[in-house]
Design a protein around this motif. Structure first.
Motif, PDB file in Angstrom:
ATOM      1  N   SER A   1     -25.529 125.562  30.800  1.00  0.00           N
ATOM      2  CA  SER A   1     -25.566 124.100  30.683  1.00  0.00           C
ATOM      3  C   SER A   1     -26.207 123.610  29.386  1.00  0.00           C
ATOM      4  N   ILE A   2     -26.952 124.456  28.701  1.00  0.00           N
ATOM      5  CA  ILE A   2     -27.700 124.047  27.503  1.00  0.00           C
ATOM      6  C   ILE A   2     -27.286 124.897  26.321  1.00  0.00           C
ATOM      7  N   TYR A   3     -27.067 124.275  25.189  1.00  0.00           N
ATOM      8  CA  TYR A   3     -26.734 125.026  23.981  1.00  0.00           C
ATOM      9  C   TYR A   3     -27.997 125.502  23.255  1.00  0.00           C
ATOM     10  N   ALA A   4     -27.792 126.424  22.318  1.00  0.00           N
ATOM     11  CA  ALA A   4     -28.909 127.050  21.614  1.00  0.00           C
ATOM     12  C   ALA A   4     -29.742 126.061  20.808  1.00  0.00           C
ATOM     13  N   ASP A   5     -29.125 124.987  20.296  1.00  0.00           N
ATOM     14  CA  ASP A   5     -29.900 124.040  19.482  1.00  0.00           C
ATOM     15  C   ASP A   5     -31.012 123.378  20.285  1.00  0.00           C
ATOM     16  N   VAL A   6     -30.838 123.296  21.596  1.00  0.00           N
ATOM     17  CA  VAL A   6     -31.885 122.779  22.486  1.00  0.00           C
ATOM     18  C   VAL A   6     -32.692 123.923  23.084  1.00  0.00           C
ATOM     19  N   ARG A   7     -31.999 124.896  23.649  1.00  0.00           N
ATOM     20  CA  ARG A   7     -32.671 125.981  24.373  1.00  0.00           C
ATOM     21  C   ARG A   7     -33.564 126.811  23.459  1.00  0.00           C
ATOM     22  N   TYR A   8     -33.033 127.248  22.322  1.00  0.00           N
ATOM     23  CA  TYR A   8     -33.778 128.125  21.418  1.00  0.00           C
ATOM     24  C   TYR A   8     -34.905 127.369  20.715  1.00  0.00           C
ATOM     25  N   THR A   9     -34.597 126.179  20.266  1.00  0.00           N
ATOM     26  CA  THR A   9     -35.587 125.381  19.522  1.00  0.00           C
ATOM     27  C   THR A   9     -36.780 124.991  20.382  1.00  0.00           C
ATOM     28  N   HIS A  10     -36.522 124.686  21.649  1.00  0.00           N
ATOM     29  CA  HIS A  10     -37.577 124.148  22.522  1.00  0.00           C
ATOM     30  C   HIS A  10     -37.908 125.083  23.691  1.00  0.00           C
ATOM     31  N   PHE A  11     -37.591 126.366  23.539  1.00  0.00           N
ATOM     32  CA  PHE A  11     -37.706 127.261  24.689  1.00  0.00           C
ATOM     33  C   PHE A  11     -39.110 127.277  25.287  1.00  0.00           C
ATOM     34  N   ASP A  12     -40.120 127.435  24.472  1.00  0.00           N
ATOM     35  CA  ASP A  12     -41.485 127.555  25.003  1.00  0.00           C
ATOM     36  C   ASP A  12     -41.885 126.330  25.819  1.00  0.00           C
ATOM     37  N   SER A  13     -41.598 125.141  25.322  1.00  0.00           N
ATOM     38  CA  SER A  13     -41.987 123.935  26.053  1.00  0.00           C
ATOM     39  C   SER A  13     -41.128 123.746  27.308  1.00  0.00           C
ATOM     40  N   ILE A  14     -39.853 124.129  27.246  1.00  0.00           N
ATOM     41  CA  ILE A  14     -38.995 124.055  28.435  1.00  0.00           C
ATOM     42  C   ILE A  14     -39.517 124.999  29.512  1.00  0.00           C
ATOM     43  N   PHE A  15     -39.877 126.213  29.100  1.00  0.00           N
ATOM     44  CA  PHE A  15     -40.401 127.186  30.066  1.00  0.00           C
ATOM     45  C   PHE A  15     -41.728 126.702  30.631  1.00  0.00           C
ATOM     46  N   ASP A  16     -42.557 126.091  29.790  1.00  0.00           N
ATOM     47  CA  ASP A  16     -43.821 125.515  30.270  1.00  0.00           C
ATOM     48  C   ASP A  16     -43.575 124.415  31.297  1.00  0.00           C
ATOM     49  N   ASP A  17     -42.560 123.587  31.050  1.00  0.00           N
ATOM     50  CA  ASP A  17     -42.232 122.525  32.003  1.00  0.00           C
ATOM     51  C   ASP A  17     -41.907 123.105  33.373  1.00  0.00           C
ATOM     52  N   TYR A  18     -41.109 124.171  33.371  1.00  0.00           N
ATOM     53  CA  TYR A  18     -40.756 124.818  34.635  1.00  0.00           C
ATOM     54  C   TYR A  18     -42.002 125.358  35.334  1.00  0.00           C
ATOM     55  N   CYS A  19     -42.823 126.102  34.605  1.00  0.00           N
ATOM     56  CA  CYS A  19     -44.011 126.726  35.203  1.00  0.00           C
ATOM     57  C   CYS A  19     -44.987 125.682  35.735  1.00  0.00           C
ATOM     58  N   THR A  20     -45.212 124.633  34.971  1.00  0.00           N
ATOM     59  CA  THR A  20     -46.146 123.588  35.417  1.00  0.00           C
ATOM     60  C   THR A  20     -45.667 122.946  36.708  1.00  0.00           C
ATOM     61  N   ALA A  21     -44.369 122.636  36.777  1.00  0.00           N
ATOM     62  CA  ALA A  21     -43.822 122.028  37.989  1.00  0.00           C
ATOM     63  C   ALA A  21     -43.910 122.990  39.171  1.00  0.00           C
ATOM     64  N   LEU A  22     -43.639 124.269  38.928  1.00  0.00           N
ATOM     65  CA  LEU A  22     -43.736 125.278  39.984  1.00  0.00           C
ATOM     66  C   LEU A  22     -45.154 125.367  40.514  1.00  0.00           C
ATOM     67  N   TYR A  23     -46.131 125.433  39.614  1.00  0.00           N
ATOM     68  CA  TYR A  23     -47.514 125.593  40.031  1.00  0.00           C
ATOM     69  C   TYR A  23     -48.035 124.355  40.750  1.00  0.00           C
ATOM     70  N   ASP A  24     -47.703 123.177  40.247  1.00  0.00           N
ATOM     71  CA  ASP A  24     -48.137 121.939  40.903  1.00  0.00           C
ATOM     72  C   ASP A  24     -47.556 121.845  42.310  1.00  0.00           C
TER      73      ASP A  24
END
Length: 474
Positions: free
Chosen positions: A343-366
């Motif tokens: 669903s996501i192209y590399a210009d978004v996924r690769y450029t912002h991967f760390d913050s996207i992964f952080d978003d997932y983890c934070t939501a999971l933990y909360d």
């Protein structure tokens, strides 16, 4: 609405002769006539058979009383078939607006009806329609009520009205979520960063729910999930034409990475090819539940199977998943890796991967802390989840290789036309290798580069957790 399975479906039809041998103008008239007949047939079926059953169940009206059942009168029924331009689907799916009278009052209900198409029993079995619909029915009737308890009734999902699971046919009827402001994105692929963030936060929240159910009451979790069927890798036999697609998609990946990301280590690429060359044997191992990370997952978390709500500036605010046919107990990274790949192209996924992964983890933990009142276990820390994500990258990249081109440049065929569309092996290879052009090639190459970099950076072999001796040698 399926994604990776959808192309497999195109390649399992037995009768592929009608459309190809019929003049285009005749095909158009035939389709129009078939659609009109379908609308009449479905309207009659709803009016005389299904709506009385939904009424008697109490799901149609909150104030239903059996003593007043004879006051029920069905009025106009509108049927609007959802076509391939809106979403890639294997099933017959349509929206319907139903007007009726009960106890002297006029009512209107908007629903979505999803049915298996008319196919021979062997095709029905090969596509595993029974398992797919069985999983979805299990979700709405058994699993969703428990999730709503954990989520205090705030888990967004369509209202369940009715279902049937027969030997060679199945149906699920739900509310039309568009009535409440939800809609599928206009873009089939390449969603924006804002869409990605909303999606991964929601996914983390969902996995937090399912982990909470599992960790607070393991027996209940097992009871809820015990009837889920393997809906993708249960059959050892792959249709010959789908095998052609898979082999061609591997070759496309090889050419793409050599052309656009030649710095990726050749031995690494060979290892990737070895893993995915038998998609069933590899896939079955990869998605198998492994403790301690296994939890309830959607299994096909992609653009086709989510709907968003937007503000007045058309910015996504909320998301809701649907189509639970591939629901499974597996690693949560099956959902995250496939969503980011398809669903996501590399210009978004690769450029912002760390913050996207952080978003997932934070939501999971909360979500986990809120619903368990406990601290997050160490095996769910960010590093461990990231390593698990890397293990799933060959799986998600293989799906990209064999299916992204269908999303970028869809054939435009309905499920009925797919069954009747004959295609030679040469045509299948040509379509798999060329459809979507450079855009698809670059995206496949980028995903291989990302997998290579993450594997090296975190020292996680992409075959980690796989019994490579059980895979065929190439």
């Amino acid at each position: 609405m399926l994604t990776a399975e959808a192309y497999k479906y195109c390649c399992t039809a037995n009768d592929r002769s009608v459309i190809r041998r019929t003049p285009r103008r005749s095909v158009t008239y035939c389709i129009i006539e078939t659609t009109m007949t379908l609308i009449e047939t479905e309207s009659q079926w709803l009016s005389t058979i299904i709506l009385p059953k939904i009424l008697a169940s109490g799901r149609l009206l909150d104030n239903y009383s059996e003593s007043k059942a004879d006051t029920f009168r069905v009025g106009d029924i509108d049927v609007n078939v959802i076509g391939p331009k809106e979403a890639f689907m294997l099933t017959l799916c349509y929206r319907t607006t139903i007007r009726f009278e009960y106890d002297g009052e006029q009512y209107e209900r908007k629903m979505v009806v999803k049915k298996t198409p008319m196919v021979p029993p062997d095709v029905y079995e090969s596509i595993q329609f029974g398992d797919l619909f069985g999983n979805e029915i299990d979700f709405y009737t058994k699993i969703l009520p428990q999730i709503q308890k954990v989520a205090d009734g705030k888990f967004a999902a369509p209202k369940y009205y009715y279902s049937e699971l027969n030997p060679c046919s199945a149906v699920v009827i739900l509310s039309d979520f568009a009535e409440n402001g939800w809609r599928v994105t206009k873009d089939r692929v390449g969603l924006s960063l804002e869409h990605a963030r909303v999606a991964v936060k929601y996914l983390g929240k969902f996995h937090g729910f399912t982990y909470a159910i599992k960790h607070k009451n393991l027996e209940k979790f097992k009871e809820l999930t015990e009837n889920l069927k393997e809906s993708r890798y249960a059959n050892d036999t792959i249709h010959p034409q789908y095998l052609v697609t898979l082999k061609a998609s591997v070759q496309r990946a090889l050419l793409a990475v050599a052309t656009y990301q030649p710095q990726v280590d050749e031995d690494f690429v060979k290892k990737f090819v070895f893993l995915i060359s038998d998609s069933v044997k590899y896939g079955r191992q990869r998605v198998a539940p492994r403790e301690p990370l296994a939890t309830l997952c959607h299994g096909d978390y992609v653009r086709n199977n989510v709907a968003y709500k937007y503000d007045d500036k058309e910015e996504p605010q909320e998301i809701m998943m649907f189509d639970y046919q591939t629901l499974r107990v597996s690693s949560p990274m099956i959902d995250l890796s496939v969503f980011l790949a398809i669903s996501i192209y590399a210009d978004v996924r690769y450029t912002h991967f760390d913050s996207i992964f952080d978003d997932y983890c934070t939501a999971l933990y909360d979500s986990y802390r809120k619903h368990t009142k406990d601290e997050v276990p160490e095996f769910m820390n960010r590093t461990e989840l990231l390593k698990e994500y890397i293990r799933f990258l060959p799986y998600s990249v293989s799906i990209t290789s064999c299916f992204l081109f269908e999303l970028v440049e869809p054939s435009g065929l309905s499920s009925e036309e797919m069954f009747k569309n004959e295609m030679s092996d040469e045509k299948v290879i040509e379509r798999t290798m060329k459809t979507g052009g450079e855009l698809v090639d670059r995206e496949i190459a980028n995903q291989l580069k990302e997998m290579f970099e993450l594997s090296r950076k975190y020292n996680v072999p992409i075959e980690d957790g796989i019994d490579v001796d059980a895979l065929p040698k190439i």
